[in-house]
Design a protein around this motif. Structure first.
Motif, PDB file in Angstrom:
ATOM      1  N   ARG A  22     -10.751 -21.733   7.894  1.00 50.98           N
ATOM      2  CA  ARG A  22     -11.746 -21.071   7.043  1.00 50.98           C
ATOM      3  C   ARG A  22     -11.073 -19.948   6.264  1.00 50.98           C
ATOM      4  N   THR A  23     -11.488 -19.765   5.004  1.00 48.86           N
ATOM      5  CA  THR A  23     -11.025 -18.666   4.169  1.00 48.86           C
ATOM      6  C   THR A  23     -12.162 -17.665   3.995  1.00 48.86           C
ATOM      7  N   VAL A  24     -11.889 -16.399   4.276  1.00 47.04           N
ATOM      8  CA  VAL A  24     -12.889 -15.344   4.131  1.00 47.04           C
ATOM      9  C   VAL A  24     -12.404 -14.357   3.068  1.00 47.04           C
ATOM     10  N   PRO A  25     -12.989 -14.387   1.859  1.00 49.13           N
ATOM     11  CA  PRO A  25     -12.597 -13.407   0.835  1.00 49.13           C
ATOM     12  C   PRO A  25     -13.151 -12.023   1.181  1.00 49.13           C
ATOM     13  N   TRP A  26     -12.372 -11.004   0.925  1.00 54.65           N
ATOM     14  CA  TRP A  26     -12.838  -9.639   1.144  1.00 54.65           C
ATOM     15  C   TRP A  26     -11.940  -8.695   0.352  1.00 54.65           C
ATOM     16  N   ALA A  27     -12.270  -7.410   0.353  1.00 52.73           N
ATOM     17  CA  ALA A  27     -11.476  -6.435  -0.388  1.00 52.73           C
ATOM     18  C   ALA A  27     -11.314  -5.166   0.437  1.00 52.73           C
ATOM     19  N   ASP A  28     -10.134  -4.590   0.356  1.00 53.74           N
ATOM     20  CA  ASP A  28      -9.813  -3.341   1.032  1.00 53.74           C
ATOM     21  C   ASP A  28      -9.742  -2.238  -0.026  1.00 53.74           C
ATOM     22  N   ARG A  29     -10.548  -1.199   0.130  1.00 57.89           N
ATOM     23  CA  ARG A  29     -10.515  -0.084  -0.798  1.00 57.89           C
ATOM     24  C   ARG A  29      -9.324   0.799  -0.445  1.00 57.89           C
ATOM     25  N   VAL A  30      -8.372   0.918  -1.371  1.00 60.36           N
ATOM     26  CA  VAL A  30      -7.139   1.648  -1.076  1.00 60.36           C
ATOM     27  C   VAL A  30      -6.868   2.677  -2.162  1.00 60.36           C
ATOM     28  N   ALA A  31      -6.172   3.726  -1.784  1.00 56.60           N
ATOM     29  CA  ALA A  31      -5.681   4.680  -2.774  1.00 56.60           C
ATOM     30  C   ALA A  31      -4.538   4.038  -3.547  1.00 56.60           C
ATOM     31  N   THR A  32      -4.507   4.243  -4.862  1.00 59.67           N
ATOM     32  CA  THR A  32      -3.401   3.677  -5.633  1.00 59.67           C
ATOM     33  C   THR A  32      -2.063   4.263  -5.173  1.00 59.67           C
ATOM     34  N   SER A  33      -2.103   5.488  -4.657  1.00 63.18           N
ATOM     35  CA  SER A  33      -0.872   6.102  -4.152  1.00 63.18           C
ATOM     36  C   SER A  33      -0.353   5.414  -2.899  1.00 63.18           C
ATOM     37  N   SER A  34      -1.187   4.581  -2.258  1.00 60.92           N
ATOM     38  CA  SER A  34      -0.762   3.891  -1.030  1.00 60.92           C
ATOM     39  C   SER A  34      -0.038   2.577  -1.318  1.00 60.92           C
ATOM     40  N   LEU A  35      -0.008   2.134  -2.583  1.00 60.58           N
ATOM     41  CA  LEU A  35       0.616   0.843  -2.875  1.00 60.58           C
ATOM     42  C   LEU A  35       2.126   0.891  -2.673  1.00 60.58           C
ATOM     43  N   ARG A  36       2.746   2.017  -2.979  1.00 60.73           N
ATOM     44  CA  ARG A  36       4.181   2.149  -2.725  1.00 60.73           C
ATOM     45  C   ARG A  36       4.481   2.063  -1.224  1.00 60.73           C
ATOM     46  N   PRO A  37       3.835   2.875  -0.362  1.00 56.39           N
ATOM     47  CA  PRO A  37       4.128   2.735   1.073  1.00 56.39           C
ATOM     48  C   PRO A  37       3.680   1.400   1.661  1.00 56.39           C
ATOM     49  N   LEU A  38       2.668   0.757   1.067  1.00 57.15           N
ATOM     50  CA  LEU A  38       2.291  -0.580   1.531  1.00 57.15           C
ATOM     51  C   LEU A  38       3.439  -1.545   1.317  1.00 57.15           C
ATOM     52  N   ALA A  39       4.053  -1.494   0.136  1.00 54.03           N
ATOM     53  CA  ALA A  39       5.221  -2.336  -0.123  1.00 54.03           C
ATOM     54  C   ALA A  39       6.364  -1.984   0.821  1.00 54.03           C
ATOM     55  N   ALA A  40       6.574  -0.690   1.031  1.00 49.68           N
ATOM     56  CA  ALA A  40       7.690  -0.242   1.865  1.00 49.68           C
ATOM     57  C   ALA A  40       7.530  -0.630   3.329  1.00 49.68           C
ATOM     58  N   SER A  41       6.298  -0.970   3.752  1.00 52.53           N
ATOM     59  CA  SER A  41       6.058  -1.330   5.158  1.00 52.53           C
ATOM     60  C   SER A  41       6.457  -2.763   5.478  1.00 52.53           C
ATOM     61  N   ARG A  42       6.772  -3.569   4.465  1.00 51.90           N
ATOM     62  CA  ARG A  42       7.135  -4.962   4.694  1.00 51.90           C
ATOM     63  C   ARG A  42       8.522  -5.063   5.323  1.00 51.90           C
ATOM     64  N   SER A  43       8.710  -6.064   6.159  1.00 52.97           N
ATOM     65  CA  SER A  43       9.993  -6.226   6.835  1.00 52.97           C
ATOM     66  C   SER A  43      11.122  -6.423   5.834  1.00 52.97           C
ATOM     67  N   TYR A  44      10.849  -7.097   4.718  1.00 56.54           N
ATOM     68  CA  TYR A  44      11.876  -7.314   3.706  1.00 56.54           C
ATOM     69  C   TYR A  44      12.380  -5.978   3.154  1.00 56.54           C
ATOM     70  N   PHE A  45      11.461  -5.073   2.842  1.00 61.38           N
ATOM     71  CA  PHE A  45      11.851  -3.769   2.313  1.00 61.38           C
ATOM     72  C   PHE A  45      12.545  -2.921   3.381  1.00 61.38           C
ATOM     73  N   LEU A  46      12.082  -3.020   4.608  1.00 59.60           N
ATOM     74  CA  LEU A  46      12.671  -2.224   5.680  1.00 59.60           C
ATOM     75  C   LEU A  46      14.127  -2.587   5.933  1.00 59.60           C
ATOM     76  N   THR A  47      14.520  -3.808   5.573  1.00 58.36           N
ATOM     77  CA  THR A  47      15.895  -4.250   5.834  1.00 58.36           C
ATOM     78  C   THR A  47      16.762  -4.288   4.583  1.00 58.36           C
ATOM     79  N   LEU A  48      16.233  -3.881   3.441  1.00 57.08           N
ATOM     80  CA  LEU A  48      17.031  -3.850   2.212  1.00 57.08           C
ATOM     81  C   LEU A  48      17.973  -2.648   2.193  1.00 57.08           C
ATOM     82  N   PRO A  49      19.099  -2.768   1.501  1.00 54.35           N
ATOM     83  CA  PRO A  49      19.918  -1.570   1.245  1.00 54.35           C
ATOM     84  C   PRO A  49      19.084  -0.526   0.512  1.00 54.35           C
ATOM     85  N   PRO A  50      19.281   0.759   0.795  1.00 54.54           N
ATOM     86  CA  PRO A  50      18.432   1.806   0.219  1.00 54.54           C
ATOM     87  C   PRO A  50      18.322   1.750  -1.305  1.00 54.54           C
ATOM     88  N   GLU A  51      19.441   1.475  -1.993  1.00 55.90           N
ATOM     89  CA  GLU A  51      19.400   1.466  -3.452  1.00 55.90           C
ATOM     90  C   GLU A  51      18.474   0.363  -3.983  1.00 55.90           C
TER      91      GLU A  51
END
Length: 259
Positions: free
Chosen positions: A184-213
């Protein structure tokens, strides 16, 4: 690996281990799960539920809020400590999908949120072991709705260069252990601060393991998206649309003579 080396962003082991470093970001930015999805995943009359690979407790808190007896099993010490702080009503235990620290036939349901893709094949018999006869396995991923333009652009940036298969996919279950999964697919929406989109991206395992640059380069593109996209620019908050993709299956009775 020496202290100065960066983990290989293509390594599944390093990617899984990266959450030990990103527990705080994960807790503060990752979404919860909609009630309609949780209701569909849980079997009627469930009382004791295992949240397996529970992370920082995003799903755990939804289960505790229903008055259920919830055990949360999580291998990462940092994430489990965060869970214990934020969801004290759950019983948090160290363990993994392949080694669950619970007795046989001890829970009515095992729910797995945003984590099934990390499990090895050894997880399925272990899940079946702890489920009571006829117990339920429920699997859910929050998947961003990329049909929305800014969300699609956000997703393209955070996956750019990622060599691992994306986490969301239909689970392949052992037909000797579980019934055929329903979806089953359940559509929904999360109300987020636009300022949280950067740390949301940074929380992904791919970003956590990238070289800092490289990590900062991609995060800079997220900043540019927030600053310039018409749906985001000048806004403090926005609805981030998701599709909660859910599967459920029931444990089959053990074969006669099975251990």
């Amino acid at each position: 690996m020496s202290a100065g080396d960066s983990p290989d962003p293509g390594s599944r082991a390093d990617r899984a281990a990266s959450f030990e470093l990103g527990a705080a970001q994960y807790a503060s930015t990752r979404p919860s799960y909609p009630d309609a999805a949780v209701d569909w995943l849980l079997p009627t009359g469930a009382r004791r539920v295992l949240d397996l690979a529970a992370g920082t407790g995003k799903l755990t808190e939804r289960l505790v809020a229903r008055g259920l007896d919830v055990v949360a099993v999580e291998p990462s010490d940092a994430m489990r400590e965060r869970l214990a702080q934020t969801v004290p009503g759950a019983h948090a235990l160290a363990g993994s999908a392949e080694s669950v620290p619970l007795p046989d036939a001890s829970v009515d349901a095992v729910l797995v949120a945003q984590a099934w893709h990390w499990f090895s094949p050894a997880a399925q018999p272990e899940i079946a072991r702890v489920l009571r006869p006829g117990g339920r396995l429920g699997i859910v991923w929050n998947v961003r709705d990329n049909a929305v333009d800014w969300v699609g652009r956000f997703t393209e940036i955070i996956h750019r260069g990622d060599t691992l298969e994306r986490s969301y996919r239909e689970p392949v279950l052992d037909a000797g252990l579980f019934t055929a999964p329903e979806h089953r697919t359940v559509p929904w929406a999360d109300r987020v601060a636009t300022s949280s989109l950067r740390p949301l991206a940074a929380s992904r395992s791919y970003f956590l393991t990238l070289p800092p640059e490289r990590r900062e380069e991609l995060l800079g593109e997220i900043d540019d998206l927030v600053a310039t996209h018409p749906a985001l620019a000048g806004r403090d908050a926005v609805d981030l649309p998701y599709l909660a993709e859910c599967w459920r299956a029931d444990a089959l009775p053990a074969a006669p003579g099975a251990p």
